[in-house]
Motif scaffolding. Structure first.
Motif, mmCIF file in Angstrom:
data_model
loop_
_atom_site.group_PDB
_atom_site.id
_atom_site.type_symbol
_atom_site.label_atom_id
_atom_site.label_comp_id
_atom_site.label_asym_id
_atom_site.label_seq_id
_atom_site.Cartn_x
_atom_site.Cartn_y
_atom_site.Cartn_z
ATOM 1 N N TYR A 1 -47.451 6.126 -8.882
ATOM 2 C CA TYR A 1 -46.552 7.257 -9.068
ATOM 3 C C TYR A 1 -45.131 6.779 -8.781
ATOM 4 O O TYR A 1 -44.936 5.718 -8.176
ATOM 5 C CB TYR A 1 -46.919 8.396 -8.106
ATOM 6 N N GLN B 1 -40.887 8.285 -7.850
ATOM 7 C CA GLN B 1 -39.989 9.390 -7.564
ATOM 8 C C GLN B 1 -38.556 8.891 -7.632
ATOM 9 O O GLN B 1 -38.158 8.032 -6.835
ATOM 10 C CB GLN B 1 -40.279 10.002 -6.196
ATOM 11 N N LYS C 1 -35.513 14.032 -8.155
ATOM 12 C CA LYS C 1 -36.594 14.452 -9.051
ATOM 13 C C LYS C 1 -37.911 14.517 -8.307
ATOM 14 O O LYS C 1 -38.073 13.948 -7.231
ATOM 15 C CB LYS C 1 -36.702 13.488 -10.234
ATOM 16 N N GLN C 2 -38.859 15.213 -8.917
ATOM 17 C CA GLN C 2 -40.190 15.292 -8.334
ATOM 18 C C GLN C 2 -40.961 13.994 -8.572
ATOM 19 O O GLN C 2 -40.695 13.259 -9.528
ATOM 20 C CB GLN C 2 -40.952 16.469 -8.945
ATOM 21 N N ARG C 3 -41.904 13.737 -7.706
ATOM 22 C CA ARG C 3 -42.769 12.575 -7.897
ATOM 23 C C ARG C 3 -43.588 12.782 -9.170
ATOM 24 O O ARG C 3 -44.105 13.876 -9.421
ATOM 25 C CB ARG C 3 -43.687 12.403 -6.690
ATOM 26 N N GLU C 4 -43.713 11.725 -9.974
ATOM 27 C CA GLU C 4 -44.471 11.824 -11.213
ATOM 28 C C GLU C 4 -45.502 10.702 -11.303
ATOM 29 O O GLU C 4 -45.309 9.599 -10.794
ATOM 30 C CB GLU C 4 -43.522 11.757 -12.430
#
Length: 114
Positions: free
Chosen positions: A37, A39, A43-46
């Protein structure tokens, strides 16, 4: 206890490559699906990529064709080979277990300069 330790991050120019590693201990690694993942600031973790215990892989559209996830069960390690890096790939990258309870590493910084 379960521990995940990432390494391999750094500063690279656009178009360059890095290979991230995640060493896992405290669990039966070979039975667990694993994921990477990221981040970016603000921003949000993706989710980036994942690999099953059997070696099947999946990728986010944003990295498909450029990143490769792999695993070495003898070394209890999962890798993320990142090629053709772009400035938008700049983020802290985390590995995590996917099967059962979610465990996270501490993250490794990847910075891609333009």
């Amino acid at each position: 206890q379960v521990q995940l330790v990432e390494s391999g991050g750094g500063l690279v120019q656009a178009g360059g490559s890095l290979r991230l590693s995640c060493a896992v201990s405290g669990m039966i690694f070979s039975l667990n699906a694993m994921g990477w993942y990221r981040q970016a600031p603000g921003k949000q973790r993706e989710w980036v990529a994942s690999i099953t215990s059997g070696g099947s892989t999946n990728y986010a559209n944003s990295v498909k064709g450029r990143f490769t996830i792999s695993r070495d069960n003898a070394k209890n390690t999962v890798y993320l080979q990142m090629n053709s890096l772009k400035p938008e790939d700049t983020a802290v990258y985390y590995c995590a277990t996917i099967t059962g309870r979610r465990y996270w590493g501490q993250g490794t910084q990847v910075t891609v300069s333009s």
